[in-house]
Motif scaffolding. Structure first.
Motif, PDB file in Angstrom:
ATOM      1  N   THR A 463       0.833  -1.203   0.000  1.00 60.50           N
ATOM      2  CA  THR A 463       0.000   0.000   0.000  1.00 60.50           C
ATOM      3  C   THR A 463       0.868   1.254   0.000  1.00 60.50           C
ATOM      4  N   GLU A 464       1.914   1.237   0.816  1.00 60.51           N
ATOM      5  CA  GLU A 464       2.830   2.385   0.858  1.00 60.51           C
ATOM      6  C   GLU A 464       3.507   2.603  -0.496  1.00 60.51           C
ATOM      7  N   ASN A 465       3.883   1.506  -1.142  1.00 65.27           N
ATOM      8  CA  ASN A 465       4.565   1.620  -2.437  1.00 65.27           C
ATOM      9  C   ASN A 465       3.685   2.278  -3.495  1.00 65.27           C
ATOM     10  N   ILE A 466       2.374   2.050  -3.383  1.00 68.62           N
ATOM     11  CA  ILE A 466       1.457   2.694  -4.332  1.00 68.62           C
ATOM     12  C   ILE A 466       1.276   4.174  -3.975  1.00 68.62           C
ATOM     13  N   LEU A 467       1.109   4.458  -2.691  1.00 73.41           N
ATOM     14  CA  LEU A 467       0.855   5.835  -2.274  1.00 73.41           C
ATOM     15  C   LEU A 467       2.041   6.753  -2.546  1.00 73.41           C
ATOM     16  N   ILE A 468       3.260   6.234  -2.454  1.00 71.30           N
ATOM     17  CA  ILE A 468       4.420   7.093  -2.661  1.00 71.30           C
ATOM     18  C   ILE A 468       4.492   7.593  -4.103  1.00 71.30           C
ATOM     19  N   SER A 469       3.756   6.938  -5.012  1.00 74.17           N
ATOM     20  CA  SER A 469       3.747   7.382  -6.403  1.00 74.17           C
ATOM     21  C   SER A 469       2.739   8.500  -6.654  1.00 74.17           C
ATOM     22  N   HIS A 470       1.962   8.860  -5.618  1.00 77.02           N
ATOM     23  CA  HIS A 470       1.004   9.963  -5.777  1.00 77.02           C
ATOM     24  C   HIS A 470       1.782  11.280  -5.855  1.00 77.02           C
ATOM     25  N   PRO A 471       1.454  12.163  -6.782  1.00 77.71           N
ATOM     26  CA  PRO A 471       2.235  13.392  -6.969  1.00 77.71           C
ATOM     27  C   PRO A 471       2.243  14.321  -5.760  1.00 77.71           C
ATOM     28  N   VAL A 473       2.486  13.266  -2.615  1.00 79.63           N
ATOM     29  CA  VAL A 473       3.079  12.547  -1.483  1.00 79.63           C
ATOM     30  C   VAL A 473       4.601  12.515  -1.641  1.00 79.63           C
ATOM     31  N   ALA A 474       5.294  13.122  -0.668  1.00 86.64           N
ATOM     32  CA  ALA A 474       6.758  13.084  -0.665  1.00 86.64           C
ATOM     33  C   ALA A 474       7.274  11.912   0.157  1.00 86.64           C
ATOM     34  N   ASP A 475       6.561  11.566   1.224  1.00 86.79           N
ATOM     35  CA  ASP A 475       6.950  10.439   2.076  1.00 86.79           C
ATOM     36  C   ASP A 475       5.691   9.940   2.755  1.00 86.79           C
ATOM     37  N   VAL A 476       5.658   8.668   3.057  1.00 85.09           N
ATOM     38  CA  VAL A 476       4.437   8.094   3.638  1.00 85.09           C
ATOM     39  C   VAL A 476       4.766   6.842   4.419  1.00 85.09           C
ATOM     40  N   THR A 477       4.032   6.634   5.470  1.00 86.05           N
ATOM     41  CA  THR A 477       4.039   5.361   6.166  1.00 86.05           C
ATOM     42  C   THR A 477       2.606   5.074   6.610  1.00 86.05           C
ATOM     43  N   ILE A 478       2.281   3.813   6.773  1.00 84.29           N
ATOM     44  CA  ILE A 478       0.943   3.412   7.220  1.00 84.29           C
ATOM     45  C   ILE A 478       1.084   2.626   8.515  1.00 84.29           C
ATOM     46  N   VAL A 479       0.350   3.022   9.506  1.00 82.29           N
ATOM     47  CA  VAL A 479       0.373   2.333  10.792  1.00 82.29           C
ATOM     48  C   VAL A 479      -1.059   2.054  11.228  1.00 82.29           C
ATOM     49  N   GLY A 480      -1.207   1.102  12.121  1.00 83.53           N
ATOM     50  CA  GLY A 480      -2.520   0.756  12.625  1.00 83.53           C
ATOM     51  C   GLY A 480      -2.890   1.582  13.847  1.00 83.53           C
ATOM     52  N   TYR A 481      -4.179   1.823  14.006  1.00 89.50           N
ATOM     53  CA  TYR A 481      -4.678   2.453  15.222  1.00 89.50           C
ATOM     54  C   TYR A 481      -5.865   1.640  15.722  1.00 89.50           C
ATOM     55  N   PRO A 482      -6.075   1.604  17.028  1.00 91.34           N
ATOM     56  CA  PRO A 482      -7.109   0.728  17.596  1.00 91.34           C
ATOM     57  C   PRO A 482      -8.502   1.100  17.125  1.00 91.34           C
ATOM     58  N   ASP A 483      -9.313   0.079  16.921  1.00 88.70           N
ATOM     59  CA  ASP A 483     -10.709   0.271  16.553  1.00 88.70           C
ATOM     60  C   ASP A 483     -11.547  -0.719  17.333  1.00 88.70           C
ATOM     61  N   GLU A 484     -12.594  -0.243  17.968  1.00 89.30           N
ATOM     62  CA  GLU A 484     -13.387  -1.085  18.860  1.00 89.30           C
ATOM     63  C   GLU A 484     -14.000  -2.274  18.139  1.00 89.30           C
ATOM     64  N   CYS A 491      -3.930   3.995   9.153  1.00 85.84           N
ATOM     65  CA  CYS A 491      -3.798   5.442   9.021  1.00 85.84           C
ATOM     66  C   CYS A 491      -2.593   5.745   8.140  1.00 85.84           C
ATOM     67  N   ALA A 492      -2.780   6.570   7.141  1.00 81.10           N
ATOM     68  CA  ALA A 492      -1.673   7.031   6.305  1.00 81.10           C
ATOM     69  C   ALA A 492      -1.107   8.303   6.922  1.00 81.10           C
ATOM     70  N   VAL A 493       0.186   8.261   7.242  1.00 77.02           N
ATOM     71  CA  VAL A 493       0.878   9.436   7.770  1.00 77.02           C
ATOM     72  C   VAL A 493       1.767   9.951   6.644  1.00 77.02           C
ATOM     73  N   VAL A 494       1.444  11.159   6.161  1.00 74.98           N
ATOM     74  CA  VAL A 494       2.007  11.643   4.904  1.00 74.98           C
ATOM     75  C   VAL A 494       2.815  12.929   5.109  1.00 74.98           C
ATOM     76  N   VAL A 495       3.985  12.953   4.491  1.00 74.92           N
ATOM     77  CA  VAL A 495       4.725  14.200   4.300  1.00 74.92           C
ATOM     78  C   VAL A 495       4.357  14.689   2.902  1.00 74.92           C
ATOM     79  N   ASP A 528       5.298  17.098   8.988  1.00 73.38           N
ATOM     80  CA  ASP A 528       6.412  17.750   8.291  1.00 73.38           C
ATOM     81  C   ASP A 528       7.498  16.748   7.916  1.00 73.38           C
ATOM     82  N   GLN A 529       7.695  15.722   8.777  1.00 71.91           N
ATOM     83  CA  GLN A 529       8.690  14.689   8.501  1.00 71.91           C
ATOM     84  C   GLN A 529       8.368  13.442   9.308  1.00 71.91           C
ATOM     85  N   LEU A 530       8.932  12.317   8.894  1.00 65.21           N
ATOM     86  CA  LEU A 530       8.750  11.055   9.586  1.00 65.21           C
ATOM     87  C   LEU A 530      10.021  10.727  10.375  1.00 65.21           C
ATOM     88  N   PRO A 531       9.898  10.249  11.602  1.00 65.04           N
ATOM     89  CA  PRO A 531      11.081   9.899  12.390  1.00 65.04           C
ATOM     90  C   PRO A 531      11.792   8.691  11.780  1.00 65.04           C
TER      91      PRO A 531
END
Length: 556
Positions: A463-471, A473-484, A491-495, A528-531
């Protein structure tokens, strides 16, 4: 195929056989024995959305269709160890095809219906599938059209069978060509099929799993390892041939394929299917069909409780609902007991390593909620740190398993097989966990880069590999967040590159790439940036921690 498989140390293999954990016998033989012993008993009751009546097959009828289709497969040139891929909704057709594949000496490859052309191309190409079975259309998606396009592009895919379209002239027709002739009445066919009955050491299943590499892993189980991996369920829930199973999870996943198909049909049970999940209707079926047990993800149990609270009805026979993949909230365990009269059984395992921990029926709710069960007698589990040293009770570490239920490797992916095993023979599950005070095991997270959404692994890297090709999106990572309800969402965290994209911009981009909707992120955070580490790797644990502290502003 053996060149890509791992070797079990002889002393362990000898022990597994001596203890009866490996039988040298296939699950298909168990099914054929059930057909002979109880031909008139209902084997499958399949409900289809929009149809007023279910389709019911007795064991004799099911056995006849299996042999009939297996004969048709031989006529189509199916050889031993050929891969037969099946992407169908839950219904009577799926077991007929899977068991016929084994009867013909081939290997079934179940695929969940949610996968789209992109994922299918990778899977079918890697497996070199000879046959693909798909519906003409399911829930508005044209599976038949996709199958035909793939057949034109994949040289090894010789036949695509589109179920529901008898006018299709591009391939064999399901009813007219494959099931129209009663091949099972030919004594010569029975001799041919009996000669192809698999042994315990033969491959029973090819299952693709999502991981951290972006490339699906093609996991293989033998009949021995698959049977051993499924032993905990009948042991913990005290199941017999008189029980009635219900399967809401897709038969295209190990949960449905084994516990919703092979287990009940190899032990002589009746199994009930819905092709589309409908909690109120499922409650009615539990009473009508006298369903006694089921296994699925936690959201299905919550849905049943919610439906029962809205409109109460009698539920007299259900006694066990097994759940895995997420921690069971104590309130849900109490609600299942109060509203459904059943016990919630928590467990932990994985496709490659089998079910390793489980609670037995009769366990107090407080213990069920506190852990994911105790290690079953025939599996071994250790919790270690990064140096493979045991951690103290209560501390989280890497969950590694060894035992008769561990798979035999990844098809033509020797590097993945090697990486999955430690030097001293333990399977690295990629999961994290700790031991609680009573000896139970609590799953605490994943070191693998995946998200489990409603019991379905989300391939994060792809999924990240596809999103990084979006014009935008400079940087992206996807992480999970809890859902009841679903356990986790993505969640896509995007620079951003210039103007920040919207969530719809990203999901439209994924849709154009052909990615299944269930894999799309459902929340967007702009940063602004990803750690990153000194070596440049994204520190996802920091991203997750910050995400939990951030109010949800950009959510679908």
């Amino acid at each position: 195929m053996a060149h890509s498989l791992r070797t079990v140390p002889p002393q362990l293999a000898e022990r597994y056989r001596a203890e009866g954990w490996w039988r040298g016998r296939s699950l298909l033989e168990d099914f054929l024995e059930a057909v002979a012993k109880q031909p008139d008993k209902a084997a499958i009751v399949a409900y289809r959305a929009g149809s007023p009546l279910p389709t019911t097959l007795t064991y004799a009828q099911l056995g006849g269709l299996v042999d009939r289709l297996a004969g048709a497969m031989l006529d189509m040139g199916v050889e031993r160890e050929d891969i037969i891929s099946i992407q169908l909704p839950n219904g009577w057709e799926f077991p007929v095809i899977a068991l016929a594949a084994q009867r013909a000496g081939a290997i079934p490859n179940p695929i969940p219906p949610i996968y789209r052309e992109r994922e299918l191309r990778l899977m079918l190409g890697h497996a070199r599938s000879k046959l693909l079975f798909v519906p003409d259309d399911f829930r508005g998606f044209p599976h038949g059209e996709v199958g035909r396009r793939l057949q034109a592009d994949l040289p090894t895919l010789q036949h695509v069978v589109v179920i529901g379209d008898e006018s299709d002239t591009q391939g064999p027709r399901w009813t007219a060509d494959l099931l129209g002739e009663r091949r099972e009445l030919d004594p010569a066919l029975k001799c041919k099929l009996d000669a192809r009955v698999p042994t315990g050491e033969d491959i029973a299943l090819l299952l693709f799993t999502s991981g951290t590499t972006g490339m699906p892993k093609a996991a293989l189980h033998t009949h021995d390892t698959l049977w051993a991996s499924g032993l905990p369920m009948p042991w913990a829930m005290e199941l017999t041939g008189d029980d009635v199973a219900f399967m809401a999870s897709t038969l295209g996943h190990l949960t449905g394929f084994y516990w919703g198909m092979l287990l009940p049909l190899s032990t002589g049970q009746k199994v009930v299917y819905q092709d589309v999940w409908d909690a109120p209707a499922a409650l009615d079926l539990i009473e009508q069909e006298k369903i006694t047990w089921t296994l699925s993800a936690t959201p299905f149990a919550q849905d049943l409780v919610d439906a029962q609270e809205k409109s109460r009805r009698p539920v007299t026979d259900l006694r066990a609902f097994a759940c895995g993949g997420a921690q069971i909230p104590p309130a849900l365990a109490h609600a299942v007991k109060e509203h459904l009269g059943a016990e919630l059984i928590s467990l932990w395992g994985c496709s490659e390593g089998g079910t390793t921990t489980i609670h037995r029926i009769g366990t107090p709710i407080e213990m069920v909620a506190a852990s994911d069960g105790h290690v079953v007698p025939w599996q071994e589990l250790r919790i270690v740190d990064e140096d493979l040293q045991p951690v103290a009770t209560g501390e989280s570490g890497r969950l590694q398993v060894r035992g008769p239920g561990v798979f035999v490797g990844y098809l033509d992916q020797p590097e993945f097989t090697a990486d999955s095993m430690t030097s001293d023979g333990w399977f690295e599950t990629g999961d994290l966990g700790r031991q609680v005070t009573d000896g139970g095991i609590r799953f605490t997270g994943r070191s693998k880069d995946i998200i489990v959404r409603g019991g379905q692994n989300v391939p994060v890297v792809e999924t990240e590999n596809i999103l990084i090709s979006h014009p935008q999106v400079a940087d992206v990572t996807i992480v999970g967040y809890p859902d009841e309800r679903l356990g986790e969402r993505g969640c896509a965290v995007v620079v951003p590159a210039g103007a920040p994209p919207t969530l719809k911009d990203l999901t439209d981009h994924l849709a154009q790439a052909g990615m299944a909707k269930q894999f799309w992120p459902e929340r967007l955070e702009i940063v602004d940036q990803l750690p990153r580490t000194a070596s440049g790797k994204i520190q996802k644990y920091l991203v997750r921690a910050r995400l939990l502290e951030t109010p949800r502003q950009l959510t679908s």
